[in-house]
Design a protein around this motif. Structure first.
Motif, PDB file in Angstrom:
ATOM      1  N   VAL A  45       6.837   0.614  -7.993  1.00 27.53           N
ATOM      2  CA  VAL A  45       7.976  -0.208  -7.562  1.00 27.53           C
ATOM      3  C   VAL A  45       9.315   0.349  -8.054  1.00 27.53           C
ATOM      4  CG1 VAL A  45       9.101  -2.450  -7.910  1.00 27.53           C
ATOM      5  CG2 VAL A  45       6.746  -2.360  -7.129  1.00 27.53           C
ATOM      6  N   PRO A  46       9.464   0.723  -9.343  1.00 22.90           N
ATOM      7  CA  PRO A  46      10.771   1.243  -9.786  1.00 22.90           C
ATOM      8  C   PRO A  46      11.227   2.477  -9.019  1.00 22.90           C
ATOM      9  CG  PRO A  46       9.410   0.688 -11.673  1.00 22.90           C
ATOM     10  CD  PRO A  46       8.527   0.607 -10.476  1.00 22.90           C
ATOM     11  N   PHE A  47      10.294   3.332  -8.589  1.00 24.10           N
ATOM     12  CA  PHE A  47      10.676   4.523  -7.839  1.00 24.10           C
ATOM     13  C   PHE A  47      11.203   4.165  -6.452  1.00 24.10           C
ATOM     14  CE2 PHE A  47       7.586   6.020 -10.931  1.00 24.10           C
ATOM     15  CZ  PHE A  47       8.181   7.169 -11.412  1.00 24.10           C
ATOM     16  N   ALA A  48      10.727   3.052  -5.893  1.00 24.62           N
ATOM     17  CA  ALA A  48      11.177   2.636  -4.569  1.00 24.62           C
ATOM     18  C   ALA A  48      12.515   1.918  -4.605  1.00 24.62           C
ATOM     19  CB  ALA A  48      10.124   1.736  -3.918  1.00 24.62           C
ATOM     20  N   VAL A  49      12.903   1.425  -5.774  1.00 23.67           N
ATOM     21  CA  VAL A  49      14.137   0.647  -5.866  1.00 23.67           C
ATOM     22  C   VAL A  49      15.357   1.524  -5.604  1.00 23.67           C
ATOM     23  CG1 VAL A  49      15.649  -0.597  -7.458  1.00 23.67           C
ATOM     24  CG2 VAL A  49      13.220  -1.132  -7.377  1.00 23.67           C
ATOM     25  N   PHE A  50      15.379   2.731  -6.128  1.00 24.01           N
ATOM     26  CA  PHE A  50      16.594   3.545  -6.108  1.00 24.01           C
ATOM     27  C   PHE A  50      17.069   3.927  -4.703  1.00 24.01           C
ATOM     28  CE2 PHE A  50      14.938   4.221 -10.423  1.00 24.01           C
ATOM     29  CZ  PHE A  50      16.057   3.814 -11.149  1.00 24.01           C
ATOM     30  N   GLY A  84      17.060   3.624   3.778  1.00 18.62           N
ATOM     31  CA  GLY A  84      16.628   3.527   2.382  1.00 18.62           C
ATOM     32  C   GLY A  84      15.201   3.022   2.263  1.00 18.62           C
ATOM     33  N   VAL A  85      14.824   2.086   3.118  1.00 16.11           N
ATOM     34  CA  VAL A  85      13.452   1.576   3.109  1.00 16.11           C
ATOM     35  C   VAL A  85      12.471   2.674   3.481  1.00 16.11           C
ATOM     36  CG1 VAL A  85      11.868  -0.051   4.213  1.00 16.11           C
ATOM     37  CG2 VAL A  85      14.181  -0.783   3.613  1.00 16.11           C
ATOM     38  N   LEU A  86      12.814   3.450   4.498  1.00 19.92           N
ATOM     39  CA  LEU A  86      11.936   4.536   4.913  1.00 19.92           C
ATOM     40  C   LEU A  86      11.856   5.616   3.839  1.00 19.92           C
ATOM     41  CD1 LEU A  86      10.110   5.600   7.075  1.00 19.92           C
ATOM     42  CD2 LEU A  86      12.086   6.555   8.256  1.00 19.92           C
ATOM     43  N   GLY A  87      12.987   5.908   3.197  1.00 27.77           N
ATOM     44  CA  GLY A  87      12.962   6.865   2.098  1.00 27.77           C
ATOM     45  C   GLY A  87      12.087   6.395   0.952  1.00 27.77           C
ATOM     46  N   ALA A  88      12.171   5.112   0.621  1.00 26.07           N
ATOM     47  CA  ALA A  88      11.319   4.556  -0.428  1.00 26.07           C
ATOM     48  C   ALA A  88       9.851   4.628  -0.034  1.00 26.07           C
ATOM     49  CB  ALA A  88      11.722   3.108  -0.709  1.00 26.07           C
ATOM     50  N   ALA A  89       9.560   4.348   1.235  1.00 20.09           N
ATOM     51  CA  ALA A  89       8.175   4.410   1.706  1.00 20.09           C
ATOM     52  C   ALA A  89       7.616   5.832   1.588  1.00 20.09           C
ATOM     53  CB  ALA A  89       8.091   3.922   3.150  1.00 20.09           C
ATOM     54  N   ILE A  90       8.441   6.824   1.908  1.00 18.38           N
ATOM     55  CA  ILE A  90       8.000   8.218   1.789  1.00 18.38           C
ATOM     56  C   ILE A  90       7.680   8.546   0.340  1.00 18.38           C
ATOM     57  CG2 ILE A  90       8.730  10.617   2.023  1.00 18.38           C
ATOM     58  CD1 ILE A  90      10.443   9.714   4.412  1.00 18.38           C
ATOM     59  N   ILE A  91       8.583   8.176  -0.562  1.00 18.83           N
ATOM     60  CA  ILE A  91       8.385   8.472  -1.985  1.00 18.83           C
ATOM     61  C   ILE A  91       7.110   7.812  -2.507  1.00 18.83           C
ATOM     62  CG2 ILE A  91       9.335   8.080  -4.302  1.00 18.83           C
ATOM     63  CD1 ILE A  91      12.119   8.331  -3.040  1.00 18.83           C
ATOM     64  N   VAL A  92       6.939   6.543  -2.211  1.00 20.51           N
ATOM     65  CA  VAL A  92       5.784   5.807  -2.728  1.00 20.51           C
ATOM     66  C   VAL A  92       4.486   6.353  -2.153  1.00 20.51           C
ATOM     67  CG1 VAL A  92       4.643   3.561  -2.764  1.00 20.51           C
ATOM     68  CG2 VAL A  92       7.099   3.716  -3.185  1.00 20.51           C
ATOM     69  N   PHE A  93       4.461   6.605  -0.850  1.00 24.71           N
ATOM     70  CA  PHE A  93       3.226   7.058  -0.222  1.00 24.71           C
ATOM     71  C   PHE A  93       2.803   8.424  -0.751  1.00 24.71           C
ATOM     72  CE2 PHE A  93       0.530   8.768   3.132  1.00 24.71           C
ATOM     73  CZ  PHE A  93      -0.290   7.684   3.411  1.00 24.71           C
ATOM     74  N   VAL A  94       3.761   9.342  -0.873  1.00 25.32           N
ATOM     75  CA  VAL A  94       3.433  10.684  -1.355  1.00 25.32           C
ATOM     76  C   VAL A  94       3.005  10.640  -2.816  1.00 25.32           C
ATOM     77  CG1 VAL A  94       4.375  12.970  -1.820  1.00 25.32           C
ATOM     78  CG2 VAL A  94       4.881  11.833   0.341  1.00 25.32           C
ATOM     79  N   PHE A  95       3.711   9.868  -3.640  1.00 26.60           N
ATOM     80  CA  PHE A  95       3.319   9.732  -5.044  1.00 26.60           C
ATOM     81  C   PHE A  95       1.917   9.151  -5.169  1.00 26.60           C
ATOM     82  CE2 PHE A  95       7.485   9.643  -7.689  1.00 26.60           C
ATOM     83  CZ  PHE A  95       7.810  10.889  -7.180  1.00 26.60           C
TER      84      PHE A  95
END
Length: 274
Positions: free
Chosen positions: A154-159, A198-209
């Motif tokens: 969650v914290p990684f998706a916030v930024f 920003g939502v799509l960017g967060a989704a990319i980060i979370v999914f790849v991580f």
């Protein structure tokens, strides 16, 4: 010439470090996938036809999808408070965002075990209150894995979401309100679409991580919800079948690369970074 050399001298050491730390090891893994235990494509054939490996791939993508959805929803709510809340709310949101970075992933995983196990705090409290008669199975399954991974990511998706919210033009929101739109309509039809990058960017980060998670699924899954990273570990260190483990690693890298390429193309990276 000097204008070219100065940036090269500054960036060169970083590029050499990245090549030594990532490219060279990956080339070694790539060579293992084609040469061990004997040269050929049999490792990839096994990885793409073995029912156990395919089931692990499907489980991995299913868990990562759930984690991405839940983490992005929670991160959006936290980012909304962080960006548009009162000073006290913003301070509380900052504490909730930053404190998890100070706690190791291993500590968090065992913390969830202490909460969710059959004799953990949650089952003990529910039993004492008479809500349940038998402990709920909250760990050693996909539920525990999804919960633990979501909490970590969650914290990684916030930024990226907060960055998109801060870049909004307040005049657009004021115009919508001035034309008679309610707060709810302004949010759903103006605010949310404008923060979609920003939502799509967060989704990319979370999914790849989440694709590469190992410790959290191993502890909270208890060997019953094996994901791709744990399968690679088992094939290399316990089977051992280094060639097959390397082939699975390469396939995961290819999948991640394809997903990033497709998602970044449609996410419009410039709008995500603005």
């Amino acid at each position: 010439m000097r204008d070219i050399l100065k940036p090269a001298l500054l960036v060169g050491p970083l590029l050499l470090f990245l090549a030594a730390a990532y490219v060279v090891p990956f080339l070694g893994v790539l060579s293992w996938s084609f040469t061990l235990p004997e040269p050929g494509l049999h490792n990839y054939a096994n990885a793409l036809t073995d029912e156990l490996i395919l089931s692990v791939f499907l489980r991995t993508f299913r868990i990562c999808l759930f984690v991405t959805v839940f983490a992005v929803i929670a991160a959006y709510a936290i980012a909304l408070v962080w960006v548009r809340g009162t000073p006290a709310q913003r301070l509380a949101a900052e504490v909730c965002i930053l404190i998890p970075f100070w706690i190791s992933v291993l500590t968090r995983a065992f913390g969830w075990v202490a909460l969710l196990s059959n004799r953990g705090l949650i089952n003990t409290w529910l039993t004492q209150l008479g809500v349940i008669s038998e402990p709920l199975t909250l760990v050693r399954n996909e539920f525990g894995v999804i919960l633990g991974m979501t909490h970590f990511l969650v914290p990684f998706a916030v930024f990226p979401i907060a960055s998109a919210m801060r870049s909004l033009d307040e005049r657009v929101l004021l115009a919508a309100r001035g034309m008679g739109a309610s707060r709810a309509r302004t949010f759903w039809q103006v605010f949310l679409p404008m923060t979609a990058p920003g939502v799509l960017g967060a989704a990319i980060i979370v999914f790849v991580f989440s694709l590469g998670f190992f410790i959290t699924p191993a502890i909270l899954g208890g060997g019953r919800s094996v994901m791709a990273a744990e399968l690679i570990y088992l094939r290399i260190f316990q089977s051992p079948n280094w060639g097959l483990g390397a082939a699975i690693s390469v396939l995961m890298m290819v999948v991640v690369g394809l997903l990033l390429g497709l998602l970044m193309r449609y996410a419009r990276p410039k709008s995500m970074l603005s």
